[in-house]
Motif scaffolding. Structure first.
Motif, mmCIF file in Angstrom:
data_model
loop_
_atom_site.group_PDB
_atom_site.id
_atom_site.type_symbol
_atom_site.label_atom_id
_atom_site.label_comp_id
_atom_site.label_asym_id
_atom_site.label_seq_id
_atom_site.Cartn_x
_atom_site.Cartn_y
_atom_site.Cartn_z
ATOM 1 N N MET A 1 0.846 -1.198 0.000
ATOM 2 C CA MET A 1 0.000 0.000 0.000
ATOM 3 C C MET A 1 0.881 1.249 0.000
ATOM 4 O O MET A 1 1.835 1.334 0.774
ATOM 5 N N LEU A 2 0.577 2.195 -0.861
ATOM 6 C CA LEU A 2 1.322 3.437 -0.929
ATOM 7 C C LEU A 2 1.092 4.249 0.347
ATOM 8 O O LEU A 2 -0.046 4.405 0.796
ATOM 9 N N THR A 3 2.170 4.751 0.941
ATOM 10 C CA THR A 3 2.050 5.589 2.135
ATOM 11 C C THR A 3 2.919 6.826 1.979
ATOM 12 O O THR A 3 3.849 6.866 1.156
ATOM 13 N N MET A 4 2.643 7.833 2.801
ATOM 14 C CA MET A 4 3.405 9.068 2.780
ATOM 15 C C MET A 4 3.554 9.562 4.214
ATOM 16 O O MET A 4 2.577 9.679 4.938
ATOM 17 N N THR A 5 4.790 9.825 4.620
ATOM 18 C CA THR A 5 5.059 10.281 5.981
ATOM 19 C C THR A 5 6.002 11.474 5.963
ATOM 20 O O THR A 5 6.795 11.646 5.026
ATOM 21 N N ASN A 6 5.905 12.274 7.013
ATOM 22 C CA ASN A 6 6.802 13.416 7.163
ATOM 23 C C ASN A 6 8.206 12.919 7.494
ATOM 24 O O ASN A 6 8.377 11.951 8.233
ATOM 25 N N THR A 7 9.233 13.554 6.935
ATOM 26 C CA THR A 7 10.602 13.142 7.238
ATOM 27 C C THR A 7 10.991 13.663 8.624
ATOM 28 O O THR A 7 10.402 14.627 9.122
ATOM 29 N N PRO A 8 12.002 13.050 9.259
ATOM 30 C CA PRO A 8 12.342 13.409 10.646
ATOM 31 C C PRO A 8 12.636 14.886 10.882
ATOM 32 O O PRO A 8 12.291 15.433 11.930
ATOM 33 N N ASN A 9 13.259 15.546 9.915
ATOM 34 C CA ASN A 9 13.604 16.963 10.073
ATOM 35 C C ASN A 9 12.588 17.899 9.430
ATOM 36 O O ASN A 9 12.857 19.084 9.243
ATOM 37 N N HIS A 10 11.431 17.358 9.074
ATOM 38 C CA HIS A 10 10.331 18.150 8.489
ATOM 39 C C HIS A 10 10.743 18.841 7.187
ATOM 40 O O HIS A 10 10.209 19.888 6.826
ATOM 41 N N THR A 11 11.692 18.226 6.471
ATOM 42 C CA THR A 11 12.158 18.817 5.221
ATOM 43 C C THR A 11 11.262 18.434 4.050
ATOM 44 O O THR A 11 11.155 19.175 3.071
ATOM 45 N N GLY A 12 10.633 17.272 4.147
ATOM 46 C CA GLY A 12 9.786 16.803 3.063
ATOM 47 C C GLY A 12 8.970 15.603 3.488
ATOM 48 O O GLY A 12 8.721 15.393 4.682
ATOM 49 N N VAL A 13 8.564 14.825 2.506
ATOM 50 C CA VAL A 13 7.779 13.620 2.769
ATOM 51 C C VAL A 13 8.537 12.409 2.229
ATOM 52 O O VAL A 13 9.349 12.525 1.307
ATOM 53 N N LYS A 14 8.278 11.267 2.830
ATOM 54 C CA LYS A 14 8.808 10.009 2.316
ATOM 55 C C LYS A 14 7.661 9.239 1.689
ATOM 56 O O LYS A 14 6.672 8.935 2.356
ATOM 57 N N ILE A 15 7.779 8.939 0.406
ATOM 58 C CA ILE A 15 6.789 8.153 -0.329
ATOM 59 C C ILE A 15 7.252 6.700 -0.307
ATOM 60 O O ILE A 15 8.357 6.400 -0.753
ATOM 61 N N SER A 16 6.420 5.811 0.230
ATOM 62 C CA SER A 16 6.804 4.410 0.406
ATOM 63 C C SER A 16 5.771 3.479 -0.212
ATOM 64 O O SER A 16 4.579 3.795 -0.254
#
Length: 238
Positions: A1-16
């Motif tokens: 399943m496609l997911t999207m989360t905030n990166t640890p330093n709030h620089t962007g998103v991680k698409i997984s």
């Protein structure tokens, strides 16, 4: 399943996602934005979206991040069905800067609209549903990072966003670089404002666009071909 989360330093998103999740998204993007000659006034926006697509494609090939994710298969299920199987799946992921992904979510609205105008039965087009879910994931991820009142204002601005026809895409580079240069805490506080600026095409954007047009006019080059005189850092602290 496609997911999207905030990166640890709030620089962007991680698409997984797994290979098929990411490939499905890429195929949908290619399908909806069309070839390079189809929507000429959206050439710049198409380039930005293809930049994200490039990262997703390389992630699916294992060239970015690789991680194992629990797949829901418990020991009692294995015993019940008498088989041996791993309880984790391989997921691939890549990071995208917040201004970049927010702009893509808005720009895809225009490409979806244009595509629906051309399609005979758009409601049954699976690619459009994949794009819709991708846009929803962007906003859902944003929802977890900003206060509710600001999020509701962002939703309204995204819904009413003006078309990105002949958009000065260099402005997204400007916002990206500014966002990278912020301390983590400032990124957290500035994220809602960045989202609104992209959606509303405010006075700052209009002034920036006029500068780009001035640079484009002497040589009569298309607005999206004007280069911003700035370089991205070699490493980004995601």
């Amino acid at each position: 399943m496609l997911t999207m989360t905030n990166t640890p330093n709030h620089t962007g998103v991680k698409i997984s996602g797994d290979y098929f999740d990411l490939d499905e998204l890429n195929q949908a993007i290619y399908h909806v934005i069309g070839d390079e000659n189809k929507y000429y006034d959206y050439a710049g926006s198409r380039m930005r979206i293809l930049g994200i697509s490039y990262e997703i494609r390389h992630a699916a090939q294992g060239d970015r991040n690789v991680e194992s994710v629990f797949n829901g298969l418990h020991d009692h299920t294995k015993k019940q069905h008498s088989f041996i199987a791993p309880d984790k799946n391989i997921y691939f992921s890549t990071e995208v800067l917040w201004p970049e992904i927010l702009y893509a979510a808005i720009a895809l609205k225009d490409f979806v609209r244009l595509h629906r105008e051309d399609a005979k039965f758009p409601d049954w087009n699976s690619h459009l549903h994949v794009i819709g879910r991708f846009q929803s994931l962007v906003l859902d991820c944003l929802h977890g990072q900003v206060p509710e009142e600001e999020y509701q204002a962002i939703l309204k601005a995204f819904q009413q966003a003006a078309p990105v026809e002949e958009y000065a895409i260099q402005y997204i580079d400007f916002l990206n670089l500014k966002f990278i240069g912020m301390p983590k805490k400032q990124r957290e506080k500035s994220l809602a404002a960045v989202a609104l600026k992209i959606a509303m095409q405010d006075n700052d954007y209009l002034a920036f666009r006029n500068q780009v047009l001035e640079a484009a006019n002497p040589n009569k080059v298309p607005i999206h071909e004007v280069r911003l005189q700035a370089e991205y850092p070699d490493e980004i602290e995601w």
